[in-house]
Scaffold this active site. Structure first.
Site, short mmCIF file in Angstrom:
data_model
loop_
_atom_site.label_atom_id
_atom_site.label_comp_id
_atom_site.label_asym_id
_atom_site.label_seq_id
_atom_site.Cartn_x
_atom_site.Cartn_y
_atom_site.Cartn_z
N LEU A 29 -0.45 7.38 -2.80
CA LEU A 29 -1.26 7.26 -1.59
C LEU A 29 -2.50 6.39 -1.80
O LEU A 29 -3.12 6.42 -2.86
CB LEU A 29 -1.69 8.67 -1.14
CG LEU A 29 -0.51 9.63 -0.91
CD1 LEU A 29 -1.04 11.00 -0.48
CD2 LEU A 29 0.46 9.09 0.14
N GLY A 32 -4.94 3.57 3.23
CA GLY A 32 -4.16 3.43 4.46
C GLY A 32 -3.49 4.75 4.83
O GLY A 32 -3.51 5.17 6.00
N HIS A 33 -2.92 5.43 3.84
CA HIS A 33 -2.30 6.74 4.11
C HIS A 33 -3.36 7.75 4.55
O HIS A 33 -3.14 8.54 5.47
CB HIS A 33 -1.63 7.30 2.85
CG HIS A 33 -0.45 6.52 2.37
ND1 HIS A 33 -0.48 5.76 1.22
CD2 HIS A 33 0.80 6.38 2.87
CE1 HIS A 33 0.69 5.20 1.02
NE2 HIS A 33 1.50 5.55 2.00
N GLN A 149 9.68 -0.38 11.39
CA GLN A 149 9.97 1.04 11.15
C GLN A 149 9.42 1.90 12.28
O GLN A 149 10.10 2.79 12.79
CB GLN A 149 9.35 1.46 9.81
CG GLN A 149 9.32 2.97 9.60
CD GLN A 149 8.88 3.34 8.20
OE1 GLN A 149 9.64 3.23 7.26
NE2 GLN A 149 7.65 3.81 8.04
N LEU A 180 -3.22 -2.78 2.76
CA LEU A 180 -3.01 -1.84 1.66
C LEU A 180 -1.54 -1.42 1.63
O LEU A 180 -0.93 -1.17 2.68
CB LEU A 180 -3.90 -0.61 1.80
CG LEU A 180 -5.42 -0.88 1.78
CD1 LEU A 180 -6.17 0.45 1.64
CD2 LEU A 180 -5.82 -1.83 0.66
O1 PAF Z 1 6.93 4.47 5.39
C1 PAF Z 1 7.35 5.21 4.47
O2 PAF Z 1 6.63 5.55 3.53
C2 PAF Z 1 8.79 5.69 4.49
O3 PAF Z 1 9.64 4.72 5.01
C3 PAF Z 1 8.97 7.02 5.22
C4 PAF Z 1 8.61 6.92 6.69
C5 PAF Z 1 8.11 8.09 4.57
C6 PAF Z 1 10.44 7.47 5.15
O4 PAF Z 1 10.86 7.63 3.84
#
Ligand code: PAF
Length: 274
Positions: A29, A32-33, A149, A180
């Protein structure tokens, strides 16, 4: 912060926890997370994060084995960010038997990143729907850095009538503009110094389009040429419609410019909305 690896334990821990907001991650992490965790807080009462490196979304020659796993440091960061519950399943918790049922996204899974990472979005959609079934959130936050995504997940949630509000979180950047990413850690010192070029080029394209340039093909080709001259190997630089990532019919529609390019062995992706 409570940590659970078994699905049944997680489910019982999430009884009577009010509105649950979920932020799935693959760990390692960064700021950004953590910003996604902070944004999550505004959408519910209980913030649940997950850490799971999902083998299904990696191609056979991709970095599944070397993907950085930093569990203890991640737990410290999540606890400091006020996350209430961490779901950290092992592979045998989440895939106790070989996964044979998949979520198959439509044609969007074959363009842009999907063209260069066959099966990637199928793996993402499958694990995210499985994680949704485990957590049963009211809302979930996904970073806009992974723009395609986010769109796949939004469309999946809508089409399958999953009662989950999907929230897009803004991309967090280093002072020099580099988005990041857990994969930035693979960059050598020289590559790290070169890496912000990608964001600069995306900004140049955005400015050109805003100033009325309508030859998008030429803008994309010029950006690829600049990257190539600086030693990058580019998969795509593409201006697309925000609504469906299709090639734009009109340049005054909401657009997004997306890119994926490799510096050495590290593949970086980025995008900005126009
Ligand atoms: O963006 C990510 O880190 C991954 O693609 C996710 C959404 C956790 C799915 O494994």
């Amino acid at each position: 912060m409570h940590i659970h690896s078994a699905i049944a334990d997680l489910r019982s821990a999430l009884q009577n926890r009010g509105r649950v907001v979920f932020v799935p991650t693959m760990g390692n992490l960064h700021a950004g997370h953590i910003s996604l965790m902070e944004q999550a807080r505004a959408h519910g009462d209980t913030v649940v994060a997950s850490i799971f490196v999902n083998r299904l979304q990696f191609g056979p020659n991709e970095d599944f084995d070397k993907y950085p796993r930093t569990f203890q440091a991640d737990c410290d960061k999540l606890a400091a960010a006020g996350v209430d519950v961490l779901f950290a399943p092992t592979e045998s918790d989440l895939y106790p038997e070989p996964q044979e049922y998949f979520i198959e996204p439509p044609a969007i899974q074959n363009v842009l990143d999907g063209e260069f990472r066959p099966g990637h979005f199928r793996g993402v959609a499958t694990v995210v729907s499985k994680l949704f079934n485990c957590v049963q959130p009211d809302a979930a936050v996904f970073g806009k850095k992974d723009y395609q995504q986010l769109m796949v997940i939004r469309n999946m949630t809508r089409q399958l009538a999953m009662p989950i509000n999907i929230v897009g979180g803004e991309t967090v950047r280093a002072a020099d503009g580099l988005a990041l990413s857990s994969r930035n850690g693979y960059l050598s010192e020289a590559e790290r110094a070169e890496a912000p070029r990608l964001y600069r080029l995306l900004n140049e394209i955005r400015d050109a389009v805003r100033n009325g340039e309508s030859d998008l093909d030429q803008l994309e080709k010029a950006a690829v040429a600049q990257l190539t001259a600086a030693g990058w190997k580019t998969d795509y630089v593409a201006v697309r419609q925000q609504s469906d990532l299709a090639v734009p019919i009109a340049v005054n529609a909401p657009l997004v410019v997306l890119a994926a390019s490799r510096l050495g062995t590290t593949r970086l992706i980025d995008n900005i909305e126009i």
